[in-house]
Design an enzyme around this catalytic site. Structure first.
Site, mmCIF file in Angstrom:
data_model
loop_
_atom_site.group_PDB
_atom_site.id
_atom_site.type_symbol
_atom_site.label_atom_id
_atom_site.label_comp_id
_atom_site.label_asym_id
_atom_site.label_seq_id
_atom_site.Cartn_x
_atom_site.Cartn_y
_atom_site.Cartn_z
ATOM 1 N N LYS A 1 -14.622 -5.318 5.528
ATOM 2 C CA LYS A 1 -13.911 -5.634 4.297
ATOM 3 C C LYS A 1 -13.168 -6.933 4.565
ATOM 4 C CE LYS A 1 -10.807 -3.611 0.845
ATOM 5 N NZ LYS A 1 -10.096 -4.809 0.541
ATOM 6 N N ASP B 1 0.827 -1.214 0.000
ATOM 7 C CA ASP B 1 0.000 0.000 0.000
ATOM 8 C C ASP B 1 0.860 1.263 0.000
ATOM 9 O OD1 ASP B 1 -2.450 -1.087 -0.174
ATOM 10 O OD2 ASP B 1 -2.967 -0.898 1.954
ATOM 11 N N CYS C 1 10.158 -29.951 32.127
ATOM 12 C CA CYS C 1 11.347 -30.336 32.883
ATOM 13 C C CYS C 1 10.960 -31.489 33.810
ATOM 14 C CB CYS C 1 11.851 -29.153 33.706
ATOM 15 S SG CYS C 1 13.153 -29.621 34.860
HETATM 16 S S1 IVH Z 1 -17.763 -4.453 -2.705
HETATM 17 C C1 IVH Z 1 -18.205 -2.811 -6.768
HETATM 18 N N1 IVH Z 1 -17.753 -5.367 -0.251
HETATM 19 O O1 IVH Z 1 -12.265 -5.746 -1.503
HETATM 20 C C2 IVH Z 1 -17.956 -3.130 -5.340
HETATM 21 N N2 IVH Z 1 -15.822 -5.686 -1.571
HETATM 22 O O2 IVH Z 1 -10.224 -3.867 -2.398
HETATM 23 C C3 IVH Z 1 -16.757 -3.931 -5.155
HETATM 24 N N3 IVH Z 1 -14.034 -6.914 -0.441
HETATM 25 O O3 IVH Z 1 -12.547 -6.487 -4.896
HETATM 26 C C4 IVH Z 1 -16.691 -4.796 -4.032
HETATM 27 N N4 IVH Z 1 -15.079 -7.215 1.459
HETATM 28 O O4 IVH Z 1 -12.632 -8.437 -3.185
HETATM 29 C C5 IVH Z 1 -17.062 -5.236 -1.391
HETATM 30 N N5 IVH Z 1 -17.877 -6.133 1.919
HETATM 31 C C6 IVH Z 1 -17.197 -6.011 0.791
HETATM 32 C C7 IVH Z 1 -15.894 -6.524 0.646
HETATM 33 C C8 IVH Z 1 -15.241 -6.343 -0.562
HETATM 34 C C9 IVH Z 1 -13.973 -7.442 0.781
HETATM 35 C C10 IVH Z 1 -12.933 -6.976 -1.419
HETATM 36 C C11 IVH Z 1 -13.364 -7.314 -2.818
HETATM 37 C C12 IVH Z 1 -12.900 -6.125 -3.643
HETATM 38 C C13 IVH Z 1 -11.760 -5.640 -2.807
HETATM 39 C C14 IVH Z 1 -11.352 -4.221 -3.123
#
Ligand code: IVH
Length: 693
Positions: A118, A42, A433
């Site tokens: 996420k 990142d 031990c």
């Molecule tokens: S929405 C168009 N919701 O994060 C919307 N993504 O960094 C796109 N991801 O490609 C995805 N948890 O693989 C969404 N609750 C969540 C998520 C999520 C993980 C991942 C997904 C996406 C990536 C982007």
């Protein structure tokens, strides 16, 4: 906290950074392994983006910015609707700025937000035809992905058949829970493979591997539901109009796993403040989750708002990832130390090249036992993925095997006790031990005299060392036969200190059985387990008469623990006899007496009958005040149990009440989340006033 951007000073550094990120992304998407941890990746991408802003004419075509999967992933199955990535924010300010720009774009404030974790895995699209799972496709470059249908049947939460015969695409994240990850690495190493560095890498590698002699389970969480070209028109129209939250509810009705089933379900909110509060709650719960999350995804919930906002080539404009600080970093394993604990257990501990995670410098990590080292194939000099979340002790996730140089050295196991030189009992997973608790007598006695055990004031570590060095005590029972003359003969021991210590020792003889048992330090029985055993059996004689089967009647003691507790109590028999002879109490006051005549499997009850907390499970968190101010956490738990309740340290759906004092954090958040009753310390003190000493 904002992830700092890597500082890029010139075109050469820029080109190098692009090359490094492209390589890392390619390695990651090819086999689930990357030489950079998330944070490092990142930072580099942020640095690249910053440099490109200042030098737009010099942007390299390979640059990862603006591309799904950093441009690394490929595939040949077209997506019907692009599978996009997400833009990131790292702070409340960045998030607020994002909501403002979205409001400008759609001409009004976002009507409703949704916020959900996420999930830290990888995205897949699951196609269902007439309710049957027919195809699995990775995200790939966003327009086309790879067919990974061979993984059908290995993803928990993604049913082979939906509850309704619909033709739809479910999108979501594939990940491994901590337990699935450990299992996967064990199976992989047993098959001669190298361990995966972390759960995400393990899911990526496992999902893409086509012909493997074994399958390991993974978990799916849905976060999207959309029509396919063959979807019935009415359903397609309906799905197109539903809000994100409603789509998730529909996915759950179909039988797909969503975050609704977790401790961090998706929610909707109408203000930025509510969303930010939710981000904090999810962050606080992160360490307790059985799966990895790396942020919170915030979406405009309503389909109308999403349509007006539209999407860019890489990411939708109506959603954003609020990234949480990384909990994993790659560092080097420098050494392994072998420390002997108070029960004689010889525990390995990893010495790490210092690494900062979430603001703390990590220099050590637990390694559990020698078998754990062998199973995970760790070597000195290895690069290792270190995980630290919340207040949990840092752990080594796994070696980053593909970064090995060949110079790594095997970890040498001790052949004799590193403390006293005696032999080592290696018959169990945790080595010990042969001198047992006599090896580290000072630690064993200090523990026994501690506040939550016999609570002998004036018997701190230094004094214990003095007593042991002077040869006055060779075991715990010797404390109770110490004479005034013996103590007066010690350095810095005046008449007052001596008398105070003798009084404290005399008082300790009257401690309840639960504390005496705890002081013995039987492995696998801490404070609360000792209380449960003492309450169940009521007398030491009954405890000692119990066989493994009887021991298993105590809540929390299973088939594995029971025989080892029974064996250790047998080992402790001479010491227990000596303690009893010295006048130490061997009964639990207030517990239900066992039925007469069944001494061998004598059953009392782990729960007090009656009392204001009867039938309740209570968790205490934060600082206590008022009448409860002076009580340690252990004393609070004793109090709860005296009042008929059950004490627990973690909040779950089974919790009836959470006593939350000042500074309560994740446990309070979880209780609020699960709708569990909360009480302030004063309110709780009133409830159990009759039981406070
Ligand atoms: S929405 C168009 N919701 O994060 C919307 N993504 O960094 C796109 N991801 O490609 C995805 N948890 O693989 C969404 N609750 C969540 C998520 C999520 C993980 C991942 C997904 C996406 C990536 C982007």
């Amino acid at each position: 906290m904002t992830t700092p951007a890597a500082v890029i000073v010139d075109a050469a550094a820029y080109a190098q950074a692009v090359e490094d990120t492209v390589k890392a992304a390619a390695a990651y998407y090819a086999g689930g392994t990357s030489p950079l941890d998330d944070d490092a990746y990142d930072q580099l991408v942020r640095g690249i983006a910053a440099w490109e802003t200042g030098h737009p004419e010099q942007v390299l075509p390979d640059s990862p910015t603006g591309k799904v999967a950093g441009g690394a992933a490929e595939g040949d199955v077209p997506h019907t609707v692009a599978m996009l990535s997400l833009d990131n924010v790292f702070s409340p300010e960045e998030f607020t700025a994002w909501t403002a720009s979205l409001a400008r774009r759609i001409g009004h404030d976002v009507t409703v937000f949704s916020a959900e974790p996420k999930l830290d895995g990888l995205a897949i699209a699951a196609r269902y035809t007439d309710g049957r799972l027919t195809r699995l496709i990775t995200r790939g470059d966003g327009t086309a992905g790879e067919d990974v249908s061979h993984a059908i049947g290995t993803l928990e939460g993604l049913p082979l058949e939906l509850a309704e015969p619909v033709t739809v695409e479910v999108r979501g994240e594939v990940l491994m829970t901590t337990a699935q990850f450990e299992h996967a690495n064990e199976v992989r190493v047993a098959h001669g493979g190298q361990p995966f560095a972390n759960p995400r890498g393990a899911s990526a590698g496992t999902l893409r591997a086509k012909e493997r002699a074994y399958t390991v389970p993974m978990t799916f969480f849905g976060y999207g539901l959309l029509p396919l070209p063959d979807t019935e028109a009415a359903l397609a129209a309906r799905l197109g109009e539903l809000a994100h939250s409603a789509l998730m509810a529909q996915a759950a009705v179909y039988g797909v796993n969503t975050t609704a089933a977790t401790a961090v379900p998706g929610i909707t909110a109408t203000t930025v403040e509510q969303v930010l509060a939710r981000v904090q709650e999810i962050a606080a719960l992160r360490a307790t989750l059985p799966f990895g999350i790396d942020g919170v995804v915030i979406k405009a919930d309503l389909a109308a708002d999403q349509h007006t906002a539209g999407s860019g080539t890489r990411a939708p404009r109506w959603a954003i990832a609020y990234k949480l600080p990384a909990v994993e970093k790659i560092t080097r394993l420098l050494d392994v130390e072998w420390n002997v604990g108070r029960t004689g257990i010889i525990a390995p501990r990893a010495v790490l090249e210092p690494v900062t995670i979430e603001g703390s410098t990590i220099t050590y990590a637990t390694l559990h036992n020698p078998a754990d080292i062998t199973r995970r194939d760790l070597r000195l000099g290895d690069r290792v993925m270190v995980h630290r979340a919340g207040d949990v002790i840092p752990r080594i996730e796994a070696p980053v095997a593909h970064l090995r140089t060949g110079d790594e050295q095997p970890i040498v196991f001790p052949e004799v006790c590193p403390r006293c030189g005696a032999g080592i009992d290696t018959s169990e997973q945790r080595w010990r031990c042969e001198m047992g608790r006599n090896c580290h007598l000072v630690a064993a006695l200090s523990y026994a005299a501690g506040r939550d055990q016999l609570d002998i004031e004036g018997l701190g570590h230094t004094r214990v060392v003095q007593l042991v060095d002077a040869g006055l005590v060779a075991d715990l029972a010797d404390l109770f036969t110490l004479t005034r003359e013996q103590l007066l003969g010690l350095e810095r021991m005046g008449a007052t200190s001596t008398d105070n210590l003798l009084t404290a020792i005399e008082t300790a003889k009257g401690q309840p059985l639960s504390r005496v048992l705890c002081a013995l330090g039987v492995r696998g029985t801490g404070r609360s387990m000792s209380r449960r055993i003492a309450r169940y059996f009521v007398t030491m004689d009954h405890i000692r008469a119990a066989d493994a089967e009887a021991m298993q009647q105590v809540e929390g003691i299973g088939t594995e623990k029971a025989p080892s507790i029974v064996a250790e109590l047998a080992e402790l028999a001479p010491l227990i006899d000596k303690l009893a002879a010295a006048g130490v109490n061997m009964t639990e006051p207030g517990a239900t007496p066992p039925a007469p005549g069944i001494a061998d499997s004598s059953a009392g009850s782990t729960e007090q009958v009656g009392g204001p907390l009867a039938g309740m499970t209570v968790v205490v968190t934060g600082a206590m005040t008022g009448a409860l101010e002076k009580l340690s956490r252990n004393q609070m738990n004793e109090l709860i149990e005296r009042a008929g309740g059950r004490s627990s340290s973690s909040v779950s759906r089974k919790t009836s009440l959470v006593v939350a004092g000042e500074g309560a954090g994740s446990k309070r958040a979880k209780a609020e989340d699960l709708g569990i009753r909360l009480a302030a310390p004063d309110e709780f003190a009133t409830l159990i006033a009759d039981f406070i000493d």
